[in-house]
Design a protein around this motif. Structure first.
Motif, PDB file in Angstrom:
ATOM      1  N   MET A   1      31.215 110.612 -25.989  1.00 41.71           N
ATOM      2  CA  MET A   1      30.466 111.832 -26.245  1.00 41.71           C
ATOM      3  C   MET A   1      29.460 111.555 -27.360  1.00 41.71           C
ATOM      4  N   ASN A   2      28.239 111.894 -27.138  1.00 40.36           N
ATOM      5  CA  ASN A   2      27.160 111.684 -28.111  1.00 40.36           C
ATOM      6  C   ASN A   2      27.168 112.831 -29.115  1.00 40.36           C
ATOM      7  N   ASN A   3      27.671 112.546 -30.336  1.00 40.83           N
ATOM      8  CA  ASN A   3      27.803 113.631 -31.300  1.00 40.83           C
ATOM      9  C   ASN A   3      26.501 113.995 -32.002  1.00 40.83           C
ATOM     10  N   SER A   4      25.385 113.366 -31.640  1.00 44.51           N
ATOM     11  CA  SER A   4      24.108 113.805 -32.191  1.00 44.51           C
ATOM     12  C   SER A   4      23.630 115.085 -31.502  1.00 44.51           C
ATOM     13  N   MET A   5      24.284 115.442 -30.396  1.00 47.58           N
ATOM     14  CA  MET A   5      23.905 116.632 -29.653  1.00 47.58           C
ATOM     15  C   MET A   5      24.640 117.879 -30.128  1.00 47.58           C
ATOM     16  N   PHE A   6      25.692 117.694 -30.930  1.00 50.65           N
ATOM     17  CA  PHE A   6      26.477 118.837 -31.379  1.00 50.65           C
ATOM     18  C   PHE A   6      26.918 118.611 -32.817  1.00 50.65           C
ATOM     19  N   GLU A   7      27.425 119.693 -33.430  1.00 52.31           N
ATOM     20  CA  GLU A   7      27.870 119.643 -34.818  1.00 52.31           C
ATOM     21  C   GLU A   7      29.172 120.420 -34.942  1.00 52.31           C
ATOM     22  N   VAL A   8      30.131 119.845 -35.668  1.00 52.22           N
ATOM     23  CA  VAL A   8      31.380 120.534 -35.985  1.00 52.22           C
ATOM     24  C   VAL A   8      31.317 120.913 -37.448  1.00 52.22           C
ATOM     25  N   LYS A   9      31.542 122.197 -37.736  1.00 53.21           N
ATOM     26  CA  LYS A   9      31.501 122.614 -39.137  1.00 53.21           C
ATOM     27  C   LYS A   9      32.447 123.779 -39.378  1.00 53.21           C
ATOM     28  N   GLU A  10      32.799 123.945 -40.650  1.00 54.80           N
ATOM     29  CA  GLU A  10      33.603 125.090 -41.051  1.00 54.80           C
ATOM     30  C   GLU A  10      32.663 126.253 -41.320  1.00 54.80           C
ATOM     31  N   ILE A  11      33.060 127.434 -40.832  1.00 52.65           N
ATOM     32  CA  ILE A  11      32.259 128.639 -41.031  1.00 52.65           C
ATOM     33  C   ILE A  11      33.188 129.771 -41.467  1.00 52.65           C
ATOM     34  N   PRO A  12      32.646 130.829 -42.055  1.00 51.23           N
ATOM     35  CA  PRO A  12      33.489 131.995 -42.366  1.00 51.23           C
ATOM     36  C   PRO A  12      34.090 132.565 -41.076  1.00 51.23           C
ATOM     37  N   GLN A  13      35.383 132.867 -41.098  1.00 51.89           N
ATOM     38  CA  GLN A  13      36.064 133.319 -39.870  1.00 51.89           C
ATOM     39  C   GLN A  13      35.434 134.578 -39.286  1.00 51.89           C
ATOM     40  N   GLU A  14      34.884 135.426 -40.147  1.00 45.64           N
ATOM     41  CA  GLU A  14      34.296 136.667 -39.638  1.00 45.64           C
ATOM     42  C   GLU A  14      33.030 136.426 -38.805  1.00 45.64           C
ATOM     43  N   GLN A  15      32.478 135.208 -38.852  1.00 49.63           N
ATOM     44  CA  GLN A  15      31.307 134.887 -38.035  1.00 49.63           C
ATOM     45  C   GLN A  15      31.672 134.524 -36.593  1.00 49.63           C
ATOM     46  N   LEU A  16      32.948 134.344 -36.319  1.00 50.16           N
ATOM     47  CA  LEU A  16      33.349 134.037 -34.950  1.00 50.16           C
ATOM     48  C   LEU A  16      33.374 135.317 -34.130  1.00 50.16           C
ATOM     49  N   PRO A  17      32.696 135.322 -32.980  1.00 53.86           N
ATOM     50  CA  PRO A  17      32.760 136.514 -32.130  1.00 53.86           C
ATOM     51  C   PRO A  17      34.136 136.648 -31.477  1.00 53.86           C
ATOM     52  N   LEU A  18      34.576 137.866 -31.322  1.00 53.00           N
ATOM     53  CA  LEU A  18      35.887 138.140 -30.743  1.00 53.00           C
ATOM     54  C   LEU A  18      36.019 137.556 -29.333  1.00 53.00           C
ATOM     55  N   ASP A  19      34.929 137.502 -28.569  1.00 50.87           N
ATOM     56  CA  ASP A  19      35.036 137.051 -27.180  1.00 50.87           C
ATOM     57  C   ASP A  19      35.577 135.628 -27.060  1.00 50.87           C
ATOM     58  N   ILE A  20      35.210 134.740 -27.975  1.00 45.79           N
ATOM     59  CA  ILE A  20      35.730 133.366 -27.871  1.00 45.79           C
ATOM     60  C   ILE A  20      37.209 133.321 -28.258  1.00 45.79           C
ATOM     61  N   LEU A  21      37.615 134.123 -29.221  1.00 45.97           N
ATOM     62  CA  LEU A  21      39.018 134.148 -29.638  1.00 45.97           C
ATOM     63  C   LEU A  21      39.910 134.733 -28.551  1.00 45.97           C
ATOM     64  N   LEU A  22      39.400 135.689 -27.811  1.00 46.70           N
ATOM     65  CA  LEU A  22      40.158 136.301 -26.716  1.00 46.70           C
ATOM     66  C   LEU A  22      40.402 135.330 -25.558  1.00 46.70           C
ATOM     67  N   LEU A  23      39.639 134.252 -25.494  1.00 48.72           N
ATOM     68  CA  LEU A  23      39.872 133.246 -24.459  1.00 48.72           C
ATOM     69  C   LEU A  23      41.206 132.532 -24.670  1.00 48.72           C
ATOM     70  N   ALA A  24      41.636 132.417 -25.926  1.00 39.52           N
ATOM     71  CA  ALA A  24      42.881 131.715 -26.233  1.00 39.52           C
ATOM     72  C   ALA A  24      44.048 132.660 -26.488  1.00 39.52           C
ATOM     73  N   ASP A  25      43.744 133.866 -26.893  1.00 39.37           N
ATOM     74  CA  ASP A  25      44.784 134.856 -27.208  1.00 39.37           C
ATOM     75  C   ASP A  25      44.299 136.184 -26.633  1.00 39.37           C
ATOM     76  N   PRO A  26      44.912 136.660 -25.547  1.00 40.32           N
ATOM     77  CA  PRO A  26      44.379 137.829 -24.849  1.00 40.32           C
ATOM     78  C   PRO A  26      44.619 139.167 -25.534  1.00 40.32           C
ATOM     79  N   GLU A  27      45.256 139.174 -26.677  1.00 43.53           N
ATOM     80  CA  GLU A  27      45.564 140.451 -27.314  1.00 43.53           C
ATOM     81  C   GLU A  27      44.843 140.575 -28.653  1.00 43.53           C
TER      82      GLU A  27
END
Length: 162
Positions: free
Chosen positions: A1-27
């Motif tokens: 995988m070419n990691n120049s195309m993406f970035e992994v970083k820590e962000i404030p949790q409140e910046q994560l949209p609920l829709d992505i979290l609901l993919l792993a935990d439906p409640e």
């Protein structure tokens, strides 16, 4: 995988949209119960969120707990979840964390994913999903009932491998 195309970083949790979290935990209530005490790590490609995880680091005995990890469906199978998990584990290890625990279903692709990244079964909690979720959770037509508690340890601290 070419990691120049993406970035992994820590962000404030409140910046994560609920829709992505609901993919792993439906409640949503379950997510709201752990979200505020977690740190968030995310994968971005050209500024777009691809995958995210929530990990509680203020856990006992140098251990953290992974509560949620998800990749948007259009990016499944491309390795982003694995890169995210590996980067988060590396960062946490550098900050003194020696083990990471999590709970997952007793079957399904999630279990294989975690095992490929060095997690091992620690114990089974019977009827966890039945007792703690308002709606039944099904995968491949089978209801999740029990939860497996898995643990990952920094290799030099894994006493069972000696």
């Amino acid at each position: 995988m070419n990691n120049s195309m993406f970035e992994v970083k820590e962000i404030p949790q409140e910046q994560l949209p609920l829709d992505i979290l609901l993919l792993a935990d439906p409640e949503e209530a379950a997510i709201n119960a752990y979200r505020a005490r977690c740190r968030a790590f995310a994968v971005f490609m050209q500024g777009r969120l691809i995958a995210a995880t929530l990990i509680e680091v203020e856990h006992v005995n140098g251990c953290a707990e992974l509560f949620n990890i998800a990749t948007y469906p259009e990016f499944h199978g491309r390795g982003f979840g694995g890169v995210l998990l590996d980067e988060a584990l590396t960062k946490l290890t550098g900050q003194g964390i020696r083990c990471v625990e999590l709970g997952t279903g007793t079957f399904g692709y999630q279990l294989s994913f975690y095992q490929k990244h060095g997690f091992r079964v620690d114990r089974v909690v019977k009827n966890f999903f039945v007792d703690n979720y308002d709606e039944p959770i099904f995968e491949d037509g089978i209801q999740h009932r029990d939860i497996l508690r898995l643990i990952w340890q920094v290799p030099e601290f894994d006493e069972s491998s000696s």
